[in-house]
Design a protein around this motif. Structure first.
Motif, mmCIF file in Angstrom:
data_model
loop_
_atom_site.group_PDB
_atom_site.id
_atom_site.type_symbol
_atom_site.label_atom_id
_atom_site.label_comp_id
_atom_site.label_asym_id
_atom_site.label_seq_id
_atom_site.Cartn_x
_atom_site.Cartn_y
_atom_site.Cartn_z
ATOM 1 N N ALA A 287 6.228 43.012 21.813
ATOM 2 C CA ALA A 287 6.723 43.951 20.797
ATOM 3 C C ALA A 287 7.170 45.247 21.436
ATOM 4 N N GLY A 288 8.078 45.935 20.731
ATOM 5 C CA GLY A 288 8.448 47.301 21.086
ATOM 6 C C GLY A 288 7.606 48.231 20.232
ATOM 7 N N SER A 289 7.369 49.433 20.746
ATOM 8 C CA SER A 289 6.498 50.319 19.971
ATOM 9 C C SER A 289 6.601 51.745 20.497
ATOM 10 N N GLY A 290 5.794 52.603 19.932
ATOM 11 C CA GLY A 290 5.725 53.968 20.433
ATOM 12 C C GLY A 290 5.119 54.884 19.396
ATOM 13 N N MET A 291 5.009 56.186 19.787
ATOM 14 C CA MET A 291 4.573 57.180 18.818
ATOM 15 C C MET A 291 5.820 57.613 18.044
ATOM 16 N N VAL A 292 5.744 57.648 16.734
ATOM 17 C CA VAL A 292 6.916 57.957 15.916
ATOM 18 C C VAL A 292 7.473 59.329 16.330
ATOM 19 N N GLN A 308 1.054 62.579 12.860
ATOM 20 C CA GLN A 308 1.590 61.768 13.958
ATOM 21 C C GLN A 308 1.175 60.317 13.695
ATOM 22 N N GLY A 309 1.703 59.408 14.522
ATOM 23 C CA GLY A 309 1.321 58.010 14.313
ATOM 24 C C GLY A 309 2.168 57.095 15.165
ATOM 25 N N TYR A 310 1.874 55.819 15.090
ATOM 26 C CA TYR A 310 2.617 54.858 15.906
ATOM 27 C C TYR A 310 3.393 53.889 15.040
ATOM 28 N N ALA A 311 4.381 53.241 15.692
ATOM 29 C CA ALA A 311 5.155 52.197 15.022
ATOM 30 C C ALA A 311 5.341 51.063 16.021
ATOM 31 N N PHE A 312 5.537 49.870 15.509
ATOM 32 C CA PHE A 312 5.816 48.739 16.405
ATOM 33 C C PHE A 312 6.664 47.713 15.674
#
Ligand code: DAH
Length: 359
Positions: A287-292, A308-312
């Motif tokens: 998966a691709g992801s990161g901190m928004v 703050q938060g993450y997405a994938f």
């Protein structure tokens, strides 16, 4: 033949002729009822001389008893007949299947979509949805891909004819616009998963112009990349049904995350036609992801100073191919009934973590 004998014969033939209990009851009333023929006969005893009464009395009484016995016998017979007829008509063939076998099967992509949803539901994620025909703004601009940004070219977009106001719709090139929709319509904390279709101008053994992705988004005040890693590990363990997995983080770039990370899953492909997870020297892109990206938060109405938060996001079709040993993505969409029967799943078995994902 005396009168009594012919009366008895008449009544007896009426008894035999009675086809059901209702008809038999009519015969009984006409013979033994208050005004019945035998009752009337018995009444004549009162006007007889003692000698005559002595002779006729026993005859009449015997007649009454015999008729009464014949009626009872016929009644039993009719009841038995009725019961047998009912038994014959209501017979159940217990060797027949109780319910016909369901004919259809659940498509492997739908199955995997349900499996992933069940896993994230267990981790406390809600399901969010968005349309396949999406605003250019949500698919790109608010994800920090402005017009003319080079990242747009990588998406091989299907464009829909311009609207009257000149705005353009696209077939969404990823499920990420659901992030935008969710942030625009909900306040943090947010924890959603969004499985669905996406479209790109691309077609070969591993790419289909229509494919499936899962998107995740978590926004609150403290969530960090460590939480993301744990979440993806839980996903892999539950999905591939193994005790232990190992994820590798690779620095990457997505306009909507900063930093961006791609995750690979350790696997073993040394035996041809077989893949095992949690061991081996190979890596599988997960998966691709990161901190928004703070800009994305701001464009979606969320204060980047506070939240703050993450997405994938990852491909569902590829996960289905890996888990169920399907070599060519195109076979998913050919609607070959033999293929569907072979790779399909029982429609009544819904994947759950405690009931089993892939029975
Ligand atoms: N949307 C990306 C794609 O289709 C995948 C992705 C990467 C989704 C990073 C994300 C993310 O949510 O944070 O390739």
């Amino acid at each position: 033949m005396t009168d009594i004998q012919s009366l008895e014969r008449d009544i007896e033939s009426a008894i035999t002729a009675a086809a059901d209990e209702g008809a038999l009851e009519q015969v009984r009333v006409s013979a033994l009822g208050k005004k019945g023929s035998i009752s009337e006969l018995l009444k004549t005893l009162g006007g007889m001389s003692p000698e005559e009464r002595k002779e006729k009395g026993p005859q009449f009484n015997t007649l009454r008893d015999r008729i009464s016995a014949a009626i009872t016998a016929r009644k039993t017979e009719l009841q038995e007949q009725a019961l047998n007829a009912r038994l014959a008509s209501e017979r159940i063939d217990v060797t027949l299947p109780a319910r016909p076998e369901p004919q259809g099967t659940v498509h492997p992509v739908s199955q995997v979509l349900d499996e992933i949803t069940a896993i994230f539901a267990d981790l406390g994620f809600a399901v969010a949805e968005g349309p396949d025909v999406e605003y250019d703004d949500y698919n790109f601009t608010r994800l920090n891909i402005p017009p003319d940004h080079p990242a747009r070219q990588m998406h091989d977009t299907f464009y829909v004819s311009p609207q009257r106001d000149g705005s353009r719709h696209v077939l969404r090139t990823h499920t990420s616009p659901v992030q935008v929709r969710t942030m625009l319509s909900q306040n943090p904390p947010i924890r959603i998963i969004s499985p669905g279709r996406a479209y790109r101008v691309d077609s070969d053994a591993t790419h289909s112009p229509m494919f499936h992705q899962f998107e995740g988004l978590v926004i609150d005040e403290v969530t960090n990349l460590g939480h993301l890693k744990w979440t993806l590990e839980e996903l892999c363990k539950a999905f591939f049904e193994v005790e232990k997995v190992e994820l590798r983080a690779r620095p990457s770039f997505f306009p909507f995350t900063e930093p961006s990370v791609e995750w690979d899953l350790r696997c073993d492909r040394s035996t041809p036609g077989k893949i095992t997870f949690g061991q081996g020297n190979d890596w599988l892109e997960l998966a691709g992801s990161g901190m928004v990206h703070p800009k994305v938060l701001a464009m979606c109405g969320i204060d980047p100073e506070k939240y703050q938060g993450y997405a994938f996001g990852g491909g569902i079709d590829r996960l289905a191919m890996l888990k169920y040993g399907i070599p060519d993505i195109r076979s998913f969409f050919e609607s070959d009934i033999r293929w569907l029967k072979h790779f399909g799943f029982a429609p009544l078995d819904i994947p759950t973590l405690d009931g089993g994902l892939s029975r």
